[in-house]
Design an enzyme around this catalytic site. Sequence first.
Site, mmCIF file in Angstrom:
data_model
loop_
_atom_site.group_PDB
_atom_site.id
_atom_site.type_symbol
_atom_site.label_atom_id
_atom_site.label_comp_id
_atom_site.label_asym_id
_atom_site.label_seq_id
_atom_site.Cartn_x
_atom_site.Cartn_y
_atom_site.Cartn_z
ATOM 1 N N HIS A 188 -0.398 5.093 17.870
ATOM 2 C CA HIS A 188 -1.617 4.995 17.079
ATOM 3 C C HIS A 188 -1.944 6.270 16.314
ATOM 4 C CE1 HIS A 188 -2.062 1.792 20.080
ATOM 5 N NE2 HIS A 188 -2.873 1.208 19.224
ATOM 6 N N ASP A 220 -0.715 2.391 14.378
ATOM 7 C CA ASP A 220 -1.847 1.493 14.189
ATOM 8 C C ASP A 220 -3.152 2.270 13.978
ATOM 9 O OD1 ASP A 220 0.099 -0.332 14.914
ATOM 10 O OD2 ASP A 220 -1.169 -1.397 16.340
#
Length: 431
Positions: free
Chosen positions: A312, A150
């Site tokens: 992430h 992400d």
Amino acid sequence: MRLSSFVASPLSCLFISAFVFSPCASAQDRTTEQGEAQISDPNIECTPYQYPPVGNAKNNFPLSWTVATILSSDSDAQSKYQSIESLIPNIPPKGTQPQSLVGNWGNITYDPSDPDCWWTFEKCTTPKVPGIPDDIAGLPEPNTLGYGFDDGPNCSHNAFYDFLQSRDQTATMFYIGSNVMDWPLEAQRGLADGHEICVHTWSHRYMTSLTNDEAFSELWYSGITKQMQIIKLVIGVTPTCWRPPFGDVDDRIRAIANALGLTTIMWQYDSNDWRVGSGNITEADIDANYMDLIAAAQNGTFGASGTMMLTHELNNFTMSEAVKFYDQLASAFSYLVPVGVAFNVSNPYVEDGYTLPSFAEYIAGTHTGSVTGSGDGDTIGGSSDSSGTGGSIPSGNSTITSKSGAAIVSLSHVGSFASAAVLITGIQFML
């Protein structure tokens, strides 16, 4: 193999007049994705540059890192919103802005029966409103990890993407619209390297806190319509998948995303990598979260179906953790694949001519898709009904805590990547 031809838009070949503040930056080629991908100094990577197609179109988009709203000049957005408004359930926004924008729900009173299938409240992934598809949280393929990240594109991700290339590994990248606007050449690299590109909203707010038109706009301007979306303008494709920031989604938000042709992708395990340094969360805690997933895989937990873990492309630490645990994940799981590959999504974008490999092709060694055409070539001014879907995908663990920001960081290049020290060189605030 890098799929540079994946960046179908001729915009990637336009000259970019770079302005930098580093005395050594003038020797760098910041005019193309290929040139930008060769930069090894993260200080140069994270120095702003001009990209004329984005600069020329800035009035067609909300301001970066602000909550998106439908622009008064955007008749296409207004028309599309009106066409789907009747499909949106009568569920009020959660909490009160501005506190709720960062996950502070204050004195909100919510029915403990969870009538809205609010993931933040009870990790619900099966909508209670009829006609809305289940969220994707796990994978159908046994002992398989849906590999993805992400919050990209991070300006200093070259070392991380180089590492993934060195392992012939592709992933699902959930890009924030404002990051794509700020770092367009970095966004182009994601597609050029063969990664699957999905939407992670415009400004990374808690989606259930937004009004209907704000939630619509967060998706519309990030990656929905060919006319006005930043991913299409910069990268050349229109995604058909998305992930809600913080996992914050309910049936109202799902209905809006579904009406826009987006599949909702969640997760089952959470690395919590983005929380390191906040509260009492330490690097050792994040290591332990990775090891819990690895141990579960080794113990046969995923013998019948695969899973996904939230990680992430946020800063040096999160990317370094991905590198540190890559070999152990690859050993514990039979396969690490992009989410779309696990579901045999052959056409991941609205445009024709782009494919992902099937699961069988991927595990046989074909890790990047193919280009059979150049897409439709649209940039600003094209036309679309914005209803494309990339494939049929059937249907976690986070806390209500706001991110303090996306760090601009440095990473050692691949040769010494494993020993990269955590070095934060700046902060770009997301919230």
